[in-house]
Design a protein around this motif. Structure first.
Motif, mmCIF file in Angstrom:
data_model
loop_
_atom_site.group_PDB
_atom_site.id
_atom_site.type_symbol
_atom_site.label_atom_id
_atom_site.label_comp_id
_atom_site.label_asym_id
_atom_site.label_seq_id
_atom_site.Cartn_x
_atom_site.Cartn_y
_atom_site.Cartn_z
ATOM 1 N N ARG A 27 43.186 -13.857 -98.855
ATOM 2 C CA ARG A 27 43.888 -14.117 -100.078
ATOM 3 C C ARG A 27 45.100 -13.263 -100.403
ATOM 4 N NH1 ARG A 27 40.580 -12.432 -105.428
ATOM 5 N NH2 ARG A 27 42.376 -12.413 -106.773
ATOM 6 N N LYS A 56 42.873 -8.528 -99.385
ATOM 7 C CA LYS A 56 41.571 -9.199 -99.885
ATOM 8 C C LYS A 56 41.253 -10.507 -99.022
ATOM 9 C CE LYS A 56 41.892 -6.490 -103.616
ATOM 10 N NZ LYS A 56 40.731 -5.646 -104.093
ATOM 11 N N TYR A 65 37.967 -13.471 -97.917
ATOM 12 C CA TYR A 65 36.746 -14.159 -98.231
ATOM 13 C C TYR A 65 36.385 -14.492 -97.067
ATOM 14 C CZ TYR A 65 38.272 -14.290 -103.026
ATOM 15 O OH TYR A 65 38.541 -14.112 -104.347
ATOM 16 N N ALA A 77 33.602 -11.924 -101.187
ATOM 17 C CA ALA A 77 34.866 -11.257 -101.394
ATOM 18 C C ALA A 77 34.578 -9.775 -100.616
ATOM 19 C CB ALA A 77 35.078 -10.931 -103.026
ATOM 20 N N THR A 118 37.126 -6.492 -99.028
ATOM 21 C CA THR A 118 38.400 -5.708 -99.046
ATOM 22 C C THR A 118 38.454 -5.070 -97.764
ATOM 23 O OG1 THR A 118 38.272 -5.503 -101.594
ATOM 24 C CG2 THR A 118 39.697 -3.987 -100.070
#
Length: 599
Positions: free
Chosen positions: A9, A52, A54, A60, A62
């Protein structure tokens, strides 16, 4: 967690204050690291990025990158080290050892079961349920996986080392590892206590398929169960055949990565009967994986043995059912049928045929073709059928892009024009926006007050003076309608691709040609990874009608399949049942001819 491709992302550089916070979090999460080691892991001046992402399940995550390698990942505010970090600090986490063939299963998304854990003479590390642990391979202290213990050490031993031991989060060879430089684990000598464990494991490190009963280990049952990671329990087959040998031979099954040929080169001590059982299993799975196609069914069992299994037999070896524990090929197939790998029926008196094969059975999928066979030569004879067998329906996820008009509504959550979001993310952002701005109606919680931003973003000009409240579901549906539609397509073994707009469905139509003849036309197969020529050939064989390929009108690089007659019934069965495509991505199935009543 990373067994399948993930979606990136954002990718940003970590500033000074964020680095200090990260160092503090690392020191708190891993207290065994010294101050110098923490500073080395999270340096002051070197490039350090935060990404970031997915996962394929929408989680989600990190990821922190250093020297172009992922060093840490964070899920729900919990830090985990990657294998790249554990190779530098191998003693960071309590480690549990397993056999090398197990790694392929873990990288494919499997959890580590307790029968696959090697128990050293010094005992297992003492951990509690939920403890973060590393997984190593026997003979090398370099971790190859990171997981969370699903039970304490005491509970593992009390359970007889059976059941799930660790929920695996990340492994060597998974997609997170591929995001780095793809280096291999270093070779780290085992600790003194580990060397004793290797000795007690006998020859299992170099003889992956050695019979447990011939080992000097005082716990042969434990060694037998290691193969249960990939094969279902074969006790029922032992009852079917009336022999105990089959139960004892479970460790010799070839569904693991080590082949029978490799075992014999290393000095196989199994009896000739046990070796023949293993050879039959190897040729059986090899033939199903590389030689047999769906259109061959029903297939005579004699043809399957004489043409397909024999051709998969390694050079210098010969299949002889009389020298196996089965004695008859029909009993061997009964065993495989009991495991629901295939189905055998007597279609004519005294003649048996294979009528169905479960191509998705874990034993077939886990089988690795021995190195002695060239994958190219195996695929050359059956190129088209291999494509059919390995087809997996793509994973399609609808996504949404933030449009110019919707920026005021999403900028509060840190998003800008072009940000890509899933429907659940959009929902959470809207809910948080409403709650943070106290827009929930005090008298009726089902309604949301429309403020100036919601008014500009979600209401038409004619509605702005009339609507002051919206229901939750209407608020969310209006928001999704005004975002830019996107979709992500992930084909098996490939990186996900994000495309604009909604994905076009497979379009099926029936047209009328001269002499009142009908033809079925299929478009957009390429969007779902289907080869139109392969589909045309398969349909032609199934319905015994002429099928052709022609350019699709109005497109530059797509073709359409045209087949004589209204073949929607056959087409629906192939797309829905064989290819496992969701019905919502197929348009025109309602045009199938209605079946008339028999008079």
């Amino acid at each position: 967690m990373f067994a399948r491709a993930f979606r990136v992302r954002s990718n940003t550089n970590i500033k000074g204050s964020d680095r200090r916070k990260l160092r503090s979090d690392v020191a708190a999460a891993f207290p065994t690291l010294s101050t110098e080691q923490v500073a080395e892991l999270v340096p002051n001046k070197e490039e350090l990025n935060v990404i970031k992402i997915y996962s394929h399940k929408g989680e989600a995550i990190t990821v922190y990158m250093n020297h172009r390698n992922p060093i840490l990942f964070e899920v729900e505010k919990v830090l985990y080290p990657t294998v790249y970090t554990l190779w530098v600090y191998p003693d960071l986490l309590p480690a549990f050892a397993t056999w090398p063939p197990v790694l392929q299963k873990l990288a494919g998304g499997a959890d580590l079961m307790l029968p696959g854990v090697v128990v050293p003479p010094s005992g297992l590390p003492q951990v509690q349920r939920g403890t973060l642990c590393a997984v190593t391979l026997l003979g090398n202290r370099a971790p190859v996986a990171v997981g969370v213990a699903t039970m304490s050490t005491e509970e593992m031993l009390a359970a007889g080392m059976k059941g799930k031991g660790f929920a695996v989060l990340h492994t060597h060879l998974d997609h997170l590892w591929e995001y780095g430089d793809k280096s291999s684990p270093p070779t780290l000598a085992p600790l003194v206590t580990d060397s004793a464990a290797m000795e007690s494991a006998g020859d299992e490190e170099e003889l992956q398929g050695k019979e447990p009963g011939s080992s000097c280990s005082p716990e042969p049952e434990q060694h037998m169960d290691i193969r249960d990671l990939s094969l279902r329990d074969r006790d029922t087959c032992a009852e079917l055949l009336g022999k105990e040998e089959l139960h004892e031979n479970r460790a010799a099954e070839p569904a693991e990565d080590a082949s029978t040929e490799d075992q014999q080169e290393a000095g196989d001590s199994r009896t000739p009967q046990e070796q023949m059982d293993a050879l039959f299993n190897q040729c059986f799975f090899h033939a199903l994986k590389c030689k047999v196609k769906k259109s061959d069914l029903p297939l005579l069992t004699s043809t399957f043995l004489g043409s397909h299994m024999v051709s998969c037999c390694p050079a210098g070896k010969q299949l002889d059912i009389k020298k196996s524990s089965y004695k008859k090929f029909s009993k061997f197939l009964q065993c495989m049928q009991h495991q629901r790998i295939l189905q055998v029926k007597e279609l004519s008196k005294g003649v048996e045929s294979i009528v169905d094969v479960d191509w998705k059975h874990p034993d077939i999928k886990a089988f690795a073709v021995p190195e002695g066979f060239s994958p190219a030569s195996a695929a050359q004879d059956n190129k088209s059928e291999d494509r059919e067998q390995v087809y997996h329906a793509p994973e399609i996820i609808p996504l949404y892009g933030v449009s110019t008009k919707m920026i005021p509504l999403f900028q509060e959550s840190g998003h800008r024009k072009g940000s890509i979001l899933s429907s659940s993310e959009v929902r959470n952002i809207i809910i948080n926006y409403v709650k943070s701005n106290e827009l929930v109606d005090e008298t009726n919680k089902n309604f949301v007050k429309v403020n100036a931003i919601l008014c500009d973003c979600l209401l038409d000009k004619s509605e702005q003076d009339e609507i002051s409240h919206l229901k939750w579901d209407e608020l969310l549906s209006r928001c999704l309608e005004r975002l830019q539609p996107l979709h992500q397509v992930t084909f098996s073994g490939q990186e996900p691709v994000v495309r604009k707009g909604n994905i076009e469905p497979i379009d099926i139509s029936v047209a009328q040609r001269s002499s009142n003849k009908k033809v079925t036309i299929i478009k957009n197969l390429e969007l779902y990874g289907l080869d139109p020529q392969c589909v045309a050939n398969t349909l032609q064989q199934k319905v015994q009608a002429s099928a052709t390929i022609s350019p699709a009108p109005g497109t530059k690089d797509r073709v359409q399949v045209q087949i004589q007659g209204n073949q929607i019934h056959h087409l629906a069965k192939m797309l829905l049942e064989e290819y496992q495509l969701p019905r919502k991505y197929i348009q025109g199935l309602e045009k199938a001819p209605k079946l008339g009543r028999k008079k």
